[in-house]
Motif scaffolding. Structure first.
Motif, PDB file in Angstrom:
ATOM      1  N   ASN A 122       0.848  -1.201   0.000  1.00 22.02           N
ATOM      2  CA  ASN A 122       0.000   0.000   0.000  1.00 22.02           C
ATOM      3  C   ASN A 122       0.881   1.247   0.000  1.00 22.02           C
ATOM      4  O   ASN A 122       2.070   1.185   0.269  1.00 22.02           O
ATOM      5  N   ASN A 123       0.269   2.377  -0.311  1.00 28.90           N
ATOM      6  CA  ASN A 123       0.993   3.651  -0.259  1.00 28.90           C
ATOM      7  C   ASN A 123       1.294   3.951   1.216  1.00 28.90           C
ATOM      8  O   ASN A 123       0.444   3.729   2.083  1.00 28.90           O
ATOM      9  N   ARG A 124       2.511   4.453   1.473  1.00 26.17           N
ATOM     10  CA  ARG A 124       2.898   4.647   2.854  1.00 26.17           C
ATOM     11  C   ARG A 124       4.082   5.600   2.976  1.00 26.17           C
ATOM     12  O   ARG A 124       4.818   5.791   2.039  1.00 26.17           O
ATOM     13  N   PHE A 125       4.227   6.152   4.180  1.00 20.77           N
ATOM     14  CA  PHE A 125       5.415   6.924   4.519  1.00 20.77           C
ATOM     15  C   PHE A 125       6.441   5.964   5.110  1.00 20.77           C
ATOM     16  O   PHE A 125       6.085   5.031   5.835  1.00 20.77           O
ATOM     17  N   ILE A 126       7.712   6.215   4.824  1.00 19.95           N
ATOM     18  CA  ILE A 126       8.793   5.393   5.349  1.00 19.95           C
ATOM     19  C   ILE A 126       9.405   6.140   6.535  1.00 19.95           C
ATOM     20  O   ILE A 126       9.782   7.302   6.412  1.00 19.95           O
ATOM     21  N   THR A 127       9.492   5.483   7.651  1.00 17.47           N
ATOM     22  CA  THR A 127      10.034   6.090   8.869  1.00 17.47           C
ATOM     23  C   THR A 127      11.551   6.117   8.829  1.00 17.47           C
ATOM     24  O   THR A 127      12.187   5.111   8.511  1.00 17.47           O
ATOM     25  N   LEU A 128      12.116   7.283   9.119  1.00 22.69           N
ATOM     26  CA  LEU A 128      13.569   7.423   9.208  1.00 22.69           C
ATOM     27  C   LEU A 128      13.991   7.196  10.647  1.00 22.69           C
ATOM     28  O   LEU A 128      13.397   7.778  11.556  1.00 22.69           O
ATOM     29  N   PRO A 129      15.008   6.341  10.860  1.00 25.71           N
ATOM     30  CA  PRO A 129      15.458   6.099  12.247  1.00 25.71           C
ATOM     31  C   PRO A 129      16.119   7.337  12.844  1.00 25.71           C
ATOM     32  O   PRO A 129      16.562   8.201  12.186  1.00 25.71           O
TER      33      PRO A 129
END
Length: 129
Positions: A122-129
């Motif tokens: 699905n469309n999503r935001f990717i979390t930056l550590p």
């Protein structure tokens, strides 16, 4: 993990053509100067997008996977300025179906799009550590 050719999520010839067009596009260098520079790399397991974002912190960046697009946004807000820079990379296959992770260190944002591992689909935001 070895994969059969017909199990791949992309057409190898189509991907080669896409990379060739991307690197030969004269507007790419213009966009690099007005927004921020990006580079594309390929390994056996991943497609890698690198973005040079020296003037930004990790909290000021967002990475979004949207169907066949990767959208990188850098936003800095101070009392006197509001800076927003966006780059959209169109892929010739749906990347929303692939595992995507991102890391930011020393002004370089690296985004790994797996050729092997499946993602959320699905469309999503990717979390930056």
């Amino acid at each position: 993990m070895n994969r059969k050719k017909d199990d791949q999520c992309y057409d190898l010839e189509q991907m080669e053509k896409w990379l060739e067009n991307y690197f030969l596009d004269p507007l790419t260098s213009y966009c690099d100067m007005t927004q921020f520079r990006i580079d594309l790399y390929e390994t056996e397991k991943d497609w890698i997008v690198e973005a040079v974002l020296d003037d930004f912190k990790s909290a000021e960046l967002s990475v979004k996977v949207e169907d066949m697009k990767l959208i990188i946004t850098a936003r800095k807000q101070t009392l006197s300025t509001n800076i927003k820079k966006i780059r959209t990379i169109d892929f010739p296959f749906p990347i929303k179906n692939q595992k995507v992770c991102a890391f930011f260190q020393n002004g370089i944002l690296e985004i790994f799009i797996s050729k092997i591992d499946k993602g959320a689909g699905n469309n999503r935001f990717i979390t930056l550590p």
